[in-house]
Design an enzyme around this catalytic site. Structure first.
Site, short mmCIF file in Angstrom:
data_model
loop_
_atom_site.label_atom_id
_atom_site.label_comp_id
_atom_site.label_asym_id
_atom_site.label_seq_id
_atom_site.Cartn_x
_atom_site.Cartn_y
_atom_site.Cartn_z
N SER A 159 0.98 -1.27 0.37
CA SER A 159 -0.23 0.01 0.10
C SER A 159 1.19 1.29 -0.15
O SER A 159 1.50 1.68 0.62
CB SER A 159 -0.60 -0.16 1.08
OG SER A 159 -0.43 0.45 2.32
N ASP A 160 0.77 2.96 -0.38
CA ASP A 160 1.20 3.60 -0.44
C ASP A 160 0.91 3.61 0.81
O ASP A 160 0.45 3.23 1.80
CB ASP A 160 0.62 5.06 -1.03
CG ASP A 160 1.83 5.63 -1.63
OD1 ASP A 160 2.37 5.33 -0.53
OD2 ASP A 160 1.49 6.54 -2.47
N CYS A 161 1.75 4.58 1.70
CA CYS A 161 2.35 4.87 3.11
C CYS A 161 0.60 5.46 3.85
O CYS A 161 0.33 6.62 3.83
CB CYS A 161 3.42 5.72 3.29
SG CYS A 161 5.00 4.59 2.37
#
Ligand code: NAG
Ligand code: NAG
Ligand code: NAG
Ligand code: NAG
Ligand code: NAG
Ligand code: NAG
Ligand code: NAG
Length: 756
Positions: free
Chosen positions: A280-282
């Site tokens: 996932s993006d952060c």
């Protein structure tokens, strides 16, 4: 993704994490298990390791800052390192000791402008070498969240600088070369590093008119998805076989990317055959619930993300809430196992569990970082990326001999640019040559007076520096204005609202015009489109150059170009729009084709008059093209093509051979671009692209030298993408354009027929 997000999402990340230790497969607890048995397939090794973990232990491995499992002799592992255009600051990376710096190459938008794929490959292979050296010395991880291959759809986007530009074909070619350089090296048994194509998908908005990327729902038609937003990911996953992709913050058609089964499972895994993990993006798992309100409980959020195929969470949502999801039975343990198998399989493929003495990558050290070769390459890349946009009366190149004992003034806010030339996602560079130093180096021994006045800041309206700049301009023989923008104007989290040159810079230019002895030269640093109409059209300006964010040697590269030691050959990888473009279309409008509310996007669909077109760029020399017109079969029956398709996508209709000759007076590079223009209307698509790139090659030619370049015309280039995303062969005339010249027409005859 950005450091500020760490605070934003309250993540606690130890920035000095020791990232370089390896599991002990010789005598540690794991040594007798299949994970340490090199004779077994990687997935089997990974599965066995996971089967040895308790549920609680497994959960600690679902996040990018994965805890150690001392019982098993598994060290902690930081999955998040960065290397956009050189090893870069990130939780997994630290600079210091024997590794105070890493080579800082020009930003990806510059690399797009080079149209040189072997350069892209070469740079990527150096980045992966330096990355491994950092890893071996405990200063980086093995997984790097790069590249950014979203299409630079709108000039306002703050992160367009991280991409090679606006064209899906160029981006697809770029990413293929890049991933090869990052992941594959001399030892084909191992991944050199694991790369990560991001941000999947349709992510290209930071924060505009009150909606940020965490809340944005990109409404994308199937046609645009297949034609524009996905091809670079297809190239990355299917062709280049990247080890991971990153799901983005935004939603796509109502479903947050990290919960999007259609994108992650149906497209990435089933259609593109992703062999690796999705990260996932952060913070992007948390935003499924907290920003998109797609779910309302933590257990459902974990479930939709895991079930969609988000295997690893950059952030801490999985480590905090997966236990709860298990209790609540929204997930089962097998969901966790599947996710971990995908991520640990990549660690196995990186050689993480194998004896170091057998692995050439484990031998790389600080001696392989910032070498004479990397310094030369960074400079050469910067030179190749610079685009000459205007050159009236051959004002450039400047002549060193004629300028003996003369005065050159460098005026403007980017004349002393240093870190600015590193764009974003950068690391500590070994040195940064600003334009002043570059000019001094190049003019050394010629007693040319190089002086500098700042004049103004990038966008601050304060004019208190004007007087000094004007005075200097009055005393100088040549005045070069260095303007542009920086991360305060375009950056992560920050889109632009205006694409005009900041007004303070225009105000200063107007003052300088009044006192200069000869027309001005202008150099622009930016990662995106700036309306330069005024400079283009005014006779007060002899030359105009765009130099992007050119990395550690940018200032030397621009001096080399302006004095003719390097003949510019870069081409714009973006359309330069008039400033009014931002009033003509909403940034929320993802549609590529024109509509009453949208003048169309990129060179493929923009119906207005560009200030400078995609592919534009001048040289100090001239080139001519010649080609064979005869013996080219020009008429194809669609029925025949369908019958002879052999189930292959890349059926070749033609091989164009174009002779390129340097007809001018100096050696130089030509980036030869091949476009195809489909028929104006079609059965499926009433607004086909104006033209589309299907081939490019950069060549270097001495005076009078000729070379042949080859452009295969494959069926892909002729396919029309219908509203529902299906691809068709349609009857009509397709024009082949090389540069600006129409060299051939291909006729397709028959009925519109669905290809795929
Ligand atoms: C492309 O880049 C490579 C560097 O890897 C360089 O050797 C080559 O000369 C470049 N090609 C041209 C035409 O400039
Ligand atoms: C899961 O949690 C919801 C409330 O969030 C509750 O209604 C449901 O009964 C729980 N299910 C299980 C199996 O615990
Ligand atoms: C450039 O010069 C200006 C004015 O002297 C100064 O304020 C600024 O800090 C300098 N920038 C860099 C990167 O040195
Ligand atoms: C260079 O020119 C500047 C501005 O005209 C002047 O102040 C300076 O003394 C000159 N330097 C030399 C070495 O002549
Ligand atoms: C921008 O926001 C304003 C205020 O909410 C709204 O009136 C306007 O329609 C929005 N513009 C676009 C293009 O969405
Ligand atoms: C292109 O160059 C080749 C090799 O020199 C030559 O044989 C051929 O005639 C040239 N073709 C054209 C169309 O100029
Ligand atoms: C091909 O056609 C162009 C324009 O019609 C012409 O200028 C050129 O000489 C032709 N080339 C050959 C090799 O016949």
């Amino acid at each position: 993704m950005h450091f500020r997000l760490i605070l934003f999402f309250n993540l606690v990340i130890n920035l000095n994490a020791q990232t370089g230790s390896f599991p002990d497969c010789k005598s540690g607890p794991l040594s007798t298990y299949p994970i340490c048995d090199q004779s077994l397939p990687s997935h089997q090794r990974a599965s066995d390791l996971i089967s040895r973990m308790t549920t609680d232990e497994k959960i600690t491995q679902l996040v990018t800052t994965a805890a150690a499992i001392p019982r098993l002799g598994l060290p902690k592992f930081e999955w998040w390192s960065e290397a956009l255009h050189g090893v870069a600051y990130s939780p997994g990376v630290s600079f210091g000791g024997d590794l105070p710096a890493a080579t800082s190459f020009p930003t990806p938008i510059n690399l797009g402008a080079t149209f040189n794929l072997s350069l892209v490959y070469h740079i990527a292979s150096i980045i992966s070498t330096e990355a491994r050296a950092f890893n071996n010395e405990g200063r980086a991880g093995l997984v790097f969240f790069t590249p950014n291959i979203n299409i630079f759809r709108d000039p306002r986007w703050g992160r367009g600088q991280e991409t090679p530009g606006e064209d899906p074909f160029l981006t697809s070619q770029y990413v293929y070369s890049l991933i090869n350089g990052l992941q594959r090296g001399e030892d084909e048994r191992y991944l050199k590093i694991a790369a990560d194509c991001k941000h999947y998908a349709a992510y290209d908005l930071e924060n505009w008119n009150g909606t940020d990327r965490f809340h944005f729902d990109a409404r994308v038609s199937d046609q645009d998805l297949i034609e524009t937003y996905l091809p670079s990911f297809e190239s990355c996953v299917r062709d280049a076989k990247v080890a991971s992709i990153m799901c983005s913050y935004n939603a796509v058609n109502g479903v947050p990317s990290c919960a999007n089964k259609f994108l992650l499972q149906t497209i990435a895994r089933e259609s593109y055959h992703l062999d690796g993990f999705v990260v996932s993006d952060c913070g992007a798992v948390s935003t499924i619930m907290n920003s998109h309100h797609y779910t309302s409980t933590v257990e459902d959020t974990v479930a939709v993300a895991l079930h969609a195929g988000t295997d690893l969470n950059c952030g801490d949502f999985y480590s905090k809430h997966t236990q709860q999801a298990l209790y609540n039975k929204t997930i089962v343990e097998a969901d966790i196992d599947q996710a971990l198998q995908r991520s640990f399989n990549v660690l196995v493929r990186l050689g993480y569990f194998d004896p170091p003495e057998q692995q050439p990558y484990r031998k790389l050290s600080h001696a392989d970082v910032d070498t004479a070769e990397t310094r030369k390459l960074s400079l050469h890349a910067a030179q190749q990326s610079i685009v000459l946009l205007k050159n009236t009366n051959k004002a450039l190149p400047l002549n060193l001999n004629q300028l003996m004992n003369k005065r050159i003034a460098l005026i403007g806010p980017t004349a002393n640019a240093t870190v600015l030339m590193q764009g974003n996602y950068y690391g500590k560079a070994p040195f940064l040559i600003d334009p002043i130093n570059g000019f001094q180096a190049v003019t050394q021994g010629y007693s040319i007076n190089i002086s500098f006045a700042y004049g103004c800041k990038i966008s601050n309206v304060d004019q208190s520096g004007f007087a000094e700049a004007i005075e200097l301009a009055r005393l100088s023989d040549i005045v070069i204005f260095f303007g542009g923008i920086d991360q305060s104007i375009e950056s992560e989290g920050h889109d632009r609202t205006s694409i005009a040159l900041p007004s303070v810079q225009l105000a200063l230019l107007e003052q300088l015009e009044k006192v200069v002895r000869s027309p001005l030269h202008v150099v622009i640093m930016s990662g995106s489109s700036l309306d330069l109409t005024y400079i283009r059209d005014s006779s007060q300006y002899d030359s105009l150059i765009w130099m992007g964010y050119a990395g550690q040697a940018g200032g030397l590269a621009i001096a080399n170009i302006m004095f003719g030691q390097y003949n510019p050959g870069g081409r714009l990888p973006i359309t330069i729009y008039p400033a009014s473009y931002v009033d003509a279309v909403s940034m929320f409008d993802m549609q590529m084709r024109p509509s009453p509310m949208n003048p169309g996007r990129t060179y493929k669909f923009y119906t207005g008059q560009a200030v400078f077109e995609f592919g534009y760029g001048l040289s100090y020399t001239t080139f001519s093209y010649s080609w064979y017109n005869d013996s080219m079969n020009s008429i194809f029956s669609i029925e025949f093509l369908m019958k002879n398709n052999y189930d292959e996508k890349k059926v070749r209709l033609h091989l164009y051979r174009v002779n390129v000759t340097n007809t001018g007076e100096v050696a130089g590079d030509d980036a030869v671009l091949a476009f195809i223009t489909p028929p104006k209307t079609s059965f499926n698509d009433q607004t086909p692209p104006i033209k589309k790139l299907f081939g490019f090659e950069r060549v270097r030619l001495d005076v009078n030298e000729m070379t042949q370049v080859f452009f295969p015309l494959n069926i892909d280039a002729l396919l029309t993408v219908a509203l529902d995303g299906s691809k068709w062969l349609e009857p009509g005339s397709y024009k082949i354009i090389i540069g600006k010249q129409h060299i051939h027409t291909v006729q397709l005859q028959g009925q519109p027929t669905r290809w795929s």
